[in-house]
Design a protein around this motif. Structure first.
Motif, PDB file in Angstrom:
ATOM      1  N   MET A  38       0.805  -1.222   0.000  1.00 56.27           N
ATOM      2  CA  MET A  38       0.000   0.000   0.000  1.00 56.27           C
ATOM      3  C   MET A  38       0.838   1.273   0.000  1.00 56.27           C
ATOM      4  O   MET A  38       0.440   2.300   0.543  1.00 56.27           O
ATOM      5  CB  MET A  38      -0.950  -0.002   1.203  1.00 56.27           C
ATOM      6  CG  MET A  38      -1.883  -1.195   1.269  1.00 56.27           C
ATOM      7  SD  MET A  38      -2.975  -1.339  -0.172  1.00 56.27           S
ATOM      8  CE  MET A  38      -4.018   0.108   0.024  1.00 56.27           C
ATOM      9  N   THR A 179      -0.451   2.499  -5.939  1.00 59.58           N
ATOM     10  CA  THR A 179      -0.972   1.205  -5.500  1.00 59.58           C
ATOM     11  C   THR A 179      -2.225   0.879  -6.300  1.00 59.58           C
ATOM     12  O   THR A 179      -3.121   1.720  -6.434  1.00 59.58           O
ATOM     13  CB  THR A 179      -1.314   1.208  -4.002  1.00 59.58           C
ATOM     14  OG1 THR A 179      -0.103   1.260  -3.242  1.00 59.58           O
ATOM     15  CG2 THR A 179      -2.101  -0.041  -3.603  1.00 59.58           C
ATOM     16  N   TYR A 180      -2.253  -0.328  -6.844  1.00 56.65           N
ATOM     17  CA  TYR A 180      -3.458  -0.877  -7.459  1.00 56.65           C
ATOM     18  C   TYR A 180      -3.919  -2.039  -6.589  1.00 56.65           C
ATOM     19  O   TYR A 180      -3.183  -3.010  -6.392  1.00 56.65           O
ATOM     20  CB  TYR A 180      -3.165  -1.358  -8.876  1.00 56.65           C
ATOM     21  CG  TYR A 180      -4.307  -2.163  -9.476  1.00 56.65           C
ATOM     22  CD1 TYR A 180      -5.431  -1.530  -9.984  1.00 56.65           C
ATOM     23  CD2 TYR A 180      -4.252  -3.559  -9.520  1.00 56.65           C
ATOM     24  CE1 TYR A 180      -6.486  -2.259 -10.528  1.00 56.65           C
ATOM     25  CE2 TYR A 180      -5.299  -4.298 -10.059  1.00 56.65           C
ATOM     26  CZ  TYR A 180      -6.414  -3.649 -10.558  1.00 56.65           C
ATOM     27  OH  TYR A 180      -7.445  -4.364 -11.084  1.00 56.65           O
ATOM     28  N   LEU A 181      -5.118  -1.938  -6.032  1.00 56.64           N
ATOM     29  CA  LEU A 181      -5.688  -2.995  -5.193  1.00 56.64           C
ATOM     30  C   LEU A 181      -7.115  -3.245  -5.663  1.00 56.64           C
ATOM     31  O   LEU A 181      -7.995  -2.406  -5.461  1.00 56.64           O
ATOM     32  CB  LEU A 181      -5.673  -2.585  -3.719  1.00 56.64           C
ATOM     33  CG  LEU A 181      -6.308  -3.574  -2.744  1.00 56.64           C
ATOM     34  CD1 LEU A 181      -5.547  -4.907  -2.740  1.00 56.64           C
ATOM     35  CD2 LEU A 181      -6.341  -2.982  -1.327  1.00 56.64           C
ATOM     36  N   GLU A 187      -2.861  -6.963  -5.268  1.00 52.34           N
ATOM     37  CA  GLU A 187      -2.204  -5.653  -5.149  1.00 52.34           C
ATOM     38  C   GLU A 187      -0.931  -5.603  -5.988  1.00 52.34           C
ATOM     39  O   GLU A 187      -0.128  -6.544  -5.992  1.00 52.34           O
ATOM     40  CB  GLU A 187      -1.842  -5.346  -3.700  1.00 52.34           C
ATOM     41  CG  GLU A 187      -1.105  -4.016  -3.533  1.00 52.34           C
ATOM     42  CD  GLU A 187      -0.615  -3.748  -2.118  1.00 52.34           C
ATOM     43  OE1 GLU A 187       0.172  -2.782  -1.932  1.00 52.34           O
ATOM     44  OE2 GLU A 187      -1.010  -4.493  -1.199  1.00 52.34           O
ATOM     45  N   SER A 189       2.054  -2.611  -6.241  1.00 53.86           N
ATOM     46  CA  SER A 189       2.490  -1.320  -5.718  1.00 53.86           C
ATOM     47  C   SER A 189       3.939  -1.059  -6.106  1.00 53.86           C
ATOM     48  O   SER A 189       4.736  -1.991  -6.252  1.00 53.86           O
ATOM     49  CB  SER A 189       2.373  -1.273  -4.187  1.00 53.86           C
ATOM     50  OG  SER A 189       1.037  -1.196  -3.764  1.00 53.86           O
ATOM     51  N   LYS A 191       7.120   2.263  -5.600  1.00 53.80           N
ATOM     52  CA  LYS A 191       7.569   3.595  -5.197  1.00 53.80           C
ATOM     53  C   LYS A 191       8.793   3.931  -6.034  1.00 53.80           C
ATOM     54  O   LYS A 191       9.845   3.299  -5.892  1.00 53.80           O
ATOM     55  CB  LYS A 191       7.908   3.629  -3.703  1.00 53.80           C
ATOM     56  CG  LYS A 191       8.375   4.980  -3.194  1.00 53.80           C
ATOM     57  CD  LYS A 191       8.706   4.905  -1.705  1.00 53.80           C
ATOM     58  CE  LYS A 191       9.177   6.267  -1.168  1.00 53.80           C
ATOM     59  NZ  LYS A 191       9.531   6.185   0.276  1.00 53.80           N
TER      60      LYS A 191
END
Length: 298
Positions: A38, A179-181, A187, A189, A191
């Protein structure tokens, strides 16, 4: 000149400045792999605390990925992160600020004559970010941007790398996290960061900038989530000393790491554990990194 001595000389430009795991003259400042689940989802307005407890152990690899004999490091670190998510909006997104205060216990083993082995414990380089903006796009997508600022607050020695924890220079790091959930609990994610470094005025050494990212693919079920996590880093510009490129390759570093990660949520708290194994390493330490992360509101 024998191979071992040649490899040691290649490693020295970065090591003689500051060879800590969290903040070093050459490869990186950010503790790669510290973010996973997340990461792109900014929480609701409020105050939050995250504790990152980690351990790293590895040996140095030169520009041809060959091990430098006798050059090893181990470090245990605990970073305290405080986040305040305001009720204010910027460009339609939530505005937040944060600060990260790291403590480091480092042990460096070197074959360098007159230096040898040593350890250091103390404050690392503090990180602040006055401008974090997060957006939510129901039902599946979350996006956060910011710019971290690394302050040269860590313990530092110009002449003895075994007594250094901080980098002794400022860095500025733009951040893009998502984030794709989905509704089924899958999920993805990541960064993405680009680290822009200033010059170390004590050594006249200019570390090269680098692109790096943490990533995660995971599945959520109930309060649990498990997945594959890791990081990738590649240096995009040469290291320079006194305005000249450090030979033979600008001391450019690379690494790709992967490993398992697990998360458990309980009564407003999250507990995350991960292990990362480093591969394809050049001009930096190669080893294994363990993280235990605790997240809560307060």
């Amino acid at each position: 000149m024998n191979t071992a001595k040649r490899l040691l000389l290649l490693a020295l430009p970065a090591l003689l400045a500051s060879p800590s795991i969290l903040a070093k003259e050459g490869p990186d400042q950010y503790p790669n792999g510290s973010e996973n689940f997340m990461v792109g989802a900014l929480p609701p307005a409020g105050n939050y605390f995250i504790n990152y407890l980690g351990h790293y152990q590895g040996d140095y690899r030169a520009n041809d990925s060959q091990k430098v004999p006798g050059l090893k490091v181990s470090a245990t670190f605990d970073a305290l992160r405080f986040i305040h998510v305001t009720q204010q909006k910027i460009l339609g997104g939530d505005w937040a600020v944060h600060a990260i205060v790291p403590l480091v216990d480092q042990r460096l083993h070197t074959p360098i004559p007159g230096i040898g082995n040593g350890s250091a414990f103390g404050l690392g380089d503090i990180v602040i970010d006055p401008l974090i903006i997060g957006w939510h796009f129901p039902p599946d997508w979350h996006l956060t941007v910011g710019i971290d600022i690394y302050l040269p607050t860590g313990k530092y020695s110009k002449t003895n790398p075994t007594d250094s924890i901080g980098a002794n220079y400022y860095s500025f790091e733009p951040i893009f996290a998502f984030t794709y959930l989905n509704q089924g609990g899958f999920e993805a994610s990541a960064k993405l960061m680009y680290n822009l470094k200033t010059r170390n005025l004590d050594t006249h050494y200019q570390s090269g900038n680098d692109f790096h990212m943490d990533y995660l693919l995971a599945q959520h079920f109930g309060p649990w989530a498990v997945g594959l996590a890791g990081y990738y880093l590649t240096q995009t510009s040469d290291d320079e000393r006194n305005g000249r490129t450090v030979h033979p390759d600008g001391n450019r570093s690379k690494v790709f790491a992967y490993g398992p990660a697990v998360k458990y949520d309980y009564k407003g708290m999250s507990f995350v554990a991960s292990w990362n194994h480093e591969t394809r390493v050049e001009n930096r330490f190669q080893g294994n990194k363990f993280f235990f992360k605790f997240v809560t509101a307060f």
